[in-house]
Design a protein around this motif. Structure first.
Motif, mmCIF file in Angstrom:
data_model
loop_
_atom_site.group_PDB
_atom_site.id
_atom_site.type_symbol
_atom_site.label_atom_id
_atom_site.label_comp_id
_atom_site.label_asym_id
_atom_site.label_seq_id
_atom_site.Cartn_x
_atom_site.Cartn_y
_atom_site.Cartn_z
ATOM 1 N N HIS A 108 0.863 -1.176 0.000
ATOM 2 C CA HIS A 108 0.000 0.000 0.000
ATOM 3 C C HIS A 108 0.903 1.231 0.000
ATOM 4 C CE1 HIS A 108 -3.664 -2.352 0.994
ATOM 5 N NE2 HIS A 108 -2.782 -3.142 1.570
ATOM 6 N N ASP A 109 1.033 1.866 -1.149
ATOM 7 C CA ASP A 109 1.947 2.990 -1.289
ATOM 8 C C ASP A 109 1.308 4.253 -0.728
ATOM 9 O OD1 ASP A 109 4.196 4.375 -1.967
ATOM 10 O OD2 ASP A 109 3.654 4.644 -4.069
ATOM 11 N N LEU A 110 2.006 4.890 0.196
ATOM 12 C CA LEU A 110 1.535 6.098 0.855
ATOM 13 C C LEU A 110 2.651 7.137 0.836
ATOM 14 C CD1 LEU A 110 -0.220 4.081 3.597
ATOM 15 C CD2 LEU A 110 -1.410 5.817 2.247
ATOM 16 N N PRO A 111 2.347 8.389 1.137
ATOM 17 C CA PRO A 111 3.341 9.444 0.919
ATOM 18 C C PRO A 111 4.654 9.286 1.682
ATOM 19 C CG PRO A 111 1.165 10.407 1.122
ATOM 20 C CD PRO A 111 1.016 8.956 1.451
ATOM 21 N N TRP A 112 4.642 8.655 2.852
ATOM 22 C CA TRP A 112 5.881 8.573 3.611
ATOM 23 C C TRP A 112 6.450 7.166 3.659
ATOM 24 C CZ3 TRP A 112 9.933 10.997 4.636
ATOM 25 C CH2 TRP A 112 10.763 10.702 5.714
ATOM 26 N N LYS A 113 5.610 6.183 3.944
ATOM 27 C CA LYS A 113 6.113 4.829 4.115
ATOM 28 C C LYS A 113 5.058 3.823 3.669
ATOM 29 C CE LYS A 113 8.541 4.540 7.712
ATOM 30 N NZ LYS A 113 9.058 4.458 9.092
ATOM 31 N N PRO A 114 5.399 2.873 2.781
ATOM 32 C CA PRO A 114 4.412 1.878 2.361
ATOM 33 C C PRO A 114 4.015 0.946 3.512
ATOM 34 C CG PRO A 114 6.287 1.941 0.856
ATOM 35 C CD PRO A 114 6.675 2.717 2.074
ATOM 36 N N ILE A 115 2.828 0.372 3.393
ATOM 37 C CA ILE A 115 2.369 -0.694 4.276
ATOM 38 C C ILE A 115 2.628 -2.012 3.561
ATOM 39 C CG2 ILE A 115 0.350 -1.761 5.348
ATOM 40 C CD1 ILE A 115 -0.817 1.143 5.498
ATOM 41 N N CYS A 116 3.246 -2.949 4.260
ATOM 42 C CA CYS A 116 3.613 -4.248 3.703
ATOM 43 C C CYS A 116 2.544 -5.265 4.098
ATOM 44 C CB CYS A 116 4.982 -4.652 4.258
ATOM 45 S SG CYS A 116 5.577 -6.269 3.755
ATOM 46 N N SER A 117 1.900 -5.902 3.120
ATOM 47 C CA SER A 117 0.731 -6.718 3.452
ATOM 48 C C SER A 117 0.602 -7.975 2.594
ATOM 49 C CB SER A 117 -0.546 -5.877 3.323
ATOM 50 O OG SER A 117 -1.675 -6.615 3.713
ATOM 51 N N PRO A 118 1.210 -9.084 3.025
ATOM 52 C CA PRO A 118 0.913 -10.358 2.376
ATOM 53 C C PRO A 118 -0.442 -10.909 2.831
ATOM 54 C CG PRO A 118 2.492 -10.689 4.133
ATOM 55 C CD PRO A 118 2.255 -9.207 4.053
ATOM 56 N N ARG A 119 -1.076 -11.651 1.958
ATOM 57 C CA ARG A 119 -2.298 -12.376 2.306
ATOM 58 C C ARG A 119 -1.921 -13.832 2.486
ATOM 59 N NH1 ARG A 119 -7.456 -11.216 -1.205
ATOM 60 N NH2 ARG A 119 -7.365 -9.387 0.163
ATOM 61 N N VAL A 120 -2.182 -14.366 3.700
ATOM 62 C CA VAL A 120 -1.750 -15.721 4.023
ATOM 63 C C VAL A 120 -2.964 -16.573 4.392
ATOM 64 C CG1 VAL A 120 0.449 -14.801 4.839
ATOM 65 C CG2 VAL A 120 -1.358 -15.297 6.496
ATOM 66 N N ARG A 121 -2.761 -17.878 4.311
ATOM 67 C CA ARG A 121 -3.860 -18.797 4.629
ATOM 68 C C ARG A 121 -3.291 -19.978 5.400
ATOM 69 N NH1 ARG A 121 -5.718 -22.602 1.005
ATOM 70 N NH2 ARG A 121 -4.595 -21.416 -0.609
ATOM 71 N N LEU A 122 -3.836 -20.233 6.579
ATOM 72 C CA LEU A 122 -3.437 -21.405 7.333
ATOM 73 C C LEU A 122 -3.689 -22.656 6.515
ATOM 74 C CD1 LEU A 122 -4.733 -20.774 10.970
ATOM 75 C CD2 LEU A 122 -2.389 -21.370 10.335
ATOM 76 N N LYS A 123 -2.725 -23.522 6.468
ATOM 77 C CA LYS A 123 -2.891 -24.752 5.710
ATOM 78 C C LYS A 123 -4.059 -25.551 6.283
ATOM 79 C CE LYS A 123 1.842 -24.998 4.069
ATOM 80 N NZ LYS A 123 3.115 -25.760 3.984
ATOM 81 N N GLY A 124 -4.931 -25.976 5.377
ATOM 82 C CA GLY A 124 -6.138 -26.673 5.780
ATOM 83 C C GLY A 124 -7.330 -25.773 5.980
ATOM 84 N N CYS A 125 -7.151 -24.456 5.825
ATOM 85 C CA CYS A 125 -8.242 -23.498 6.006
ATOM 86 C C CYS A 125 -8.606 -22.848 4.672
ATOM 87 C CB CYS A 125 -7.850 -22.414 7.009
ATOM 88 S SG CYS A 125 -7.632 -23.040 8.697
ATOM 89 N N THR A 126 -9.826 -22.331 4.622
ATOM 90 C CA THR A 126 -10.306 -21.722 3.381
ATOM 91 C C THR A 126 -10.244 -20.204 3.395
ATOM 92 O OG1 THR A 126 -12.575 -21.782 4.241
ATOM 93 C CG2 THR A 126 -11.862 -23.643 2.894
#
Length: 306
Positions: A108-126
């Motif tokens: 998420h690019d913002l004027p001072w510092k980006p936000i780092c955001s992976p989307r993860v999924r617990l194995k076995g979960c939907t």
């Protein structure tokens, strides 16, 4: 020390959030506590690490980023690329690949510092979790409010999310806190006063807007994990101050480092610790946050019956 082992059938999820001052090299850049910082983290065997101030970690092919991730048992690291004219202290996320699939990654690019955001999924979960590390702007209260509003989008459309940050601002429910908000008449650093206060009702007060945006109102977007532990779970240590552990000219240390989760994840919380012992203080001016979740309870939330 050997790499920590994390069998797939572990019964808890350990989440760490830590602002390691200038990546273990101190404000002047003359120290080198990187090995100690990695030893501290490795001893906790975290499954998710939400980091602030990965200063210089992009250099030499991201050597420091990978060194930290490898030291923690081969976590998968994420980090936004440096932007010209922006902050030199980026954030990052590291995730245990034995426990999670990676479904995506957004900066998420913002004027001072980006936000780092992976989307993860617990194995076995939907259902995935949008995980994010943030470091809200240290000098502009209005930009901090914008950054907080951006973070609310992670929870849009019923998504689950987990966010760790150096908020550079204060909790908004002062009556529940263990630490009183700053007495600004007693703060010697007047630049800090400009950076950390806002005007309300004709007077300058502590900036609590990011916390109000994230966890305020009758139907909050997020649950403040430390506050939940300190009140609902009766763990008063969860409300301890986190920074600054070293400076005295900015008033007493405050709870500016916080972890948030969407309300669906909060019932799975088992404990929340604010670690600020001698070794942590040697490495950084910020305490280390450790949240422990019941993995079985999380799986029930993240694999809903259809």
């Amino acid at each position: 020390m050997s790499h920590p082992e994390r069998p797939l059938d572990v019964d808890v999820l350990r989440v760490v959030c830590w602002n390691i001052e200038h990546n273990g090299c101190g404000r002047s850049g003359g120290d080198d506590h990187r090995d100690l910082a990695r030893d501290i983290l490795a001893a906790l065997k975290p499954h998710i690490v939400l980091r602030q101030e990965l200063t210089g970690a992009w250099d030499r092919g991201k050597a420091d980023l990978y060194a930290e991730a490898n030291r923690l048992g081969g976590l998968t690291p994420f980090m936004p690329a440096p932007r010209e004219g922006r902050s030199n202290n980026p954030v990052g996320v590291m995730v245990d690949p034995t426990l999670f699939y990676i479904d995506g990654y957004i900066e998420h690019d913002l004027p001072w510092k980006p936000i780092c955001s992976p989307r993860v999924r617990l194995k076995g979960c939907t259902k995935p979790i949008d995980v994010a590390a943030a470091h809200l702007c240290h000098f502009d209260p209005d930009l901090r409010a914008t950054e907080a509003r951006r973070l609310t989008t992670l929870a849009d459309n019923g998504r689950s999310a987990l966010v760790g940050m150096d908020a550079n601002s204060y909790p908004h429910r002062a009556e529940l806190e263990s630490v009183a908000l700053p007495d600004w008449d007693a703060v010697l650093d007047r630049v800090h006063y400009q950076h950390r206060t806002i005007e309300r009702d004709g007077r300058r007060v502590s900036d609590t807007r990011p916390d109000e945006i994230l966890a305020g109102g009758p139907r909050p977007v997020f649950t403040d994990v430390g506050l939940h532990a300190g009140t609902s779970l009766d763990q008063p240590g969860a409300l301890a101050a986190t920074a600054s552990l070293k400076r005295t000219d900015q008033g007493p240390a405050q709870r500016i480092d916080r972890l948030y989760c969407t309300p669906d994840l909060a019932p799975a919380l088992l404990g929340f610790d604010v670690l600020a012992g001698e070794e942590v203080r040697e490495v950084s001016d910020h305490a280390l946050l450790l949240a422990t979740f019941d993995l079985a309870a999380l799986r029930q939330v993240l694999a809903p019956t259809r």
